[in-house]
Design a protein around this motif. Structure first.
Motif, PDB file in Angstrom:
ATOM      1  N   GLU A   1       1.021  -1.531  -0.138  1.00 29.08           N
ATOM      2  CA  GLU A   1      -0.230  -0.150   0.073  1.00 29.08           C
ATOM      3  C   GLU A   1       0.625   0.903   0.078  1.00 29.08           C
ATOM      4  O   GLU A   1       1.933   1.288   0.917  1.00 29.08           O
TER       5      GLU A   1
ATOM      6  N   ALA B   1       2.454   4.812   1.081  1.00 34.44           N
ATOM      7  CA  ALA B   1       1.637   5.114   2.119  1.00 34.44           C
ATOM      8  C   ALA B   1       1.632   7.215   2.469  1.00 34.44           C
ATOM      9  O   ALA B   1       1.951   7.202   1.004  1.00 34.44           O
TER      10      ALA B   1
ATOM     11  N   TRP C   1       3.772   8.020   8.517  1.00 30.10           N
ATOM     12  CA  TRP C   1       3.631   6.904   7.344  1.00 30.10           C
ATOM     13  C   TRP C   1       1.881   6.728   7.011  1.00 30.10           C
ATOM     14  O   TRP C   1       1.261   6.303   7.712  1.00 30.10           O
TER      15      TRP C   1
ATOM     16  N   THR D   1      -0.988   5.146   6.148  1.00 25.08           N
ATOM     17  CA  THR D   1      -1.616   4.433   5.310  1.00 25.08           C
ATOM     18  C   THR D   1      -3.338   3.720   5.798  1.00 25.08           C
ATOM     19  O   THR D   1      -3.956   4.662   7.148  1.00 25.08           O
TER      20      THR D   1
END
Length: 164
Positions: free
Chosen positions: A133, A135, A146, A148
Motif C-alpha cells: 500500500e 503510504a 506514514w 496508510t
C-alpha cells in the motif's frame, strides 16, 4: 486542546491510542522505498515507531538499504525521546533528493534498536509502501509519518495542531 478522534473502523488503529513516549517495535510488514524506479530500501524487519497523534514511522535497517544511495546531508534535529537525528540525501543515477531520510546514529536509552536504521519521508520519495500500500505523507514539512488505510487521526502536522 486535543481534537476529536476520527472514528476507527475494523482493522484500524487510532493514533490517539499510541503511547507517549513512543513505542519502537520490529514489524514483519514489508516496507519498500523507491526512487527513480529503483528500490532503495526493502525490508521485513523495520522498526515501527508509534507516538501519540502521529502516524507510524518505519525505520529500515541499514543492511536493507541499497549500497551507495545514502549520502550524509547537512543539518540535524533533536527528538526529546530518541536523541540527535542525522539527515541523509538519497542519490540514484545522478538524481539527488536532499534530506529524504534520517537516522539516530547514537539513539537515547530505550531506542537502541534504531541504531543502524534509516527512516524515509514518504512525501520525498517516489514510492513508500507498507505491504504493497502506498503510504501518504504526514502533514507538515517536519514530520515523517506514514499514513496508510489502517491508521486514523487527526494527525499532528495538520493546520492548527502545533500546540498538541
Amino acid at each position: 486542546m486535543h481534537p476529536s478522534r476520527d472514528p476507527a473502523g475494523p482493522g484500524q488503529e487510532s493514533v490517539w491510542d499510541y503511547p507517549r513516549p513512543p513505542s519502537a517495535e520490529v514489524t514483519p510488514r514489508r516496507v519498500v522505498v523507491e526512487v527513480a524506479g529503483r528500490v532503495v530500501a526493502s525490508t521485513d524487519r523495520a522498526v515501527r515507531v508509534c507516538e501519540t497523534s502521529h502516524p507510524p514511522v518505519y525505520y529500515v535497517p541499514r543492511d536493507d538499504v541499497a549500497d551507495g544511495v545514502l549520502e550524509r546531508a547537512g543539518g540535524g534535529s533533536w527528538c526529546e525521546w530518541k536523541g540527535q537525528a542525522t539527515y541523509w540525501d538519497v542519490v540514484v543515477d545522478g538524481r539527488r533528493l536532499p534530506a529524504v531520510a534520517w537516522s539516530y546514529e547514537d539513539p537515547a536509552p530505550g531506542y537502541e534498536q534504531l541504531r543502524g536504521a534509516v527512516a524515509f519521508y514518504p512525501g520525498r520519495v517516489d514510492r513508500a509502501l507498507v505491504d504493497g500500500e502506498q503510504a501518504r505523507p504526514q502533514p507538515g514539512e517536519f514530520y515523517g509519518g506514514w499514513i496508510t488505510d489502517e491508521v486514523v487521526g487527526p494527525f499532528k502536522g495538520e493546520p492548527g495542531t502545533w500546540g498538541w
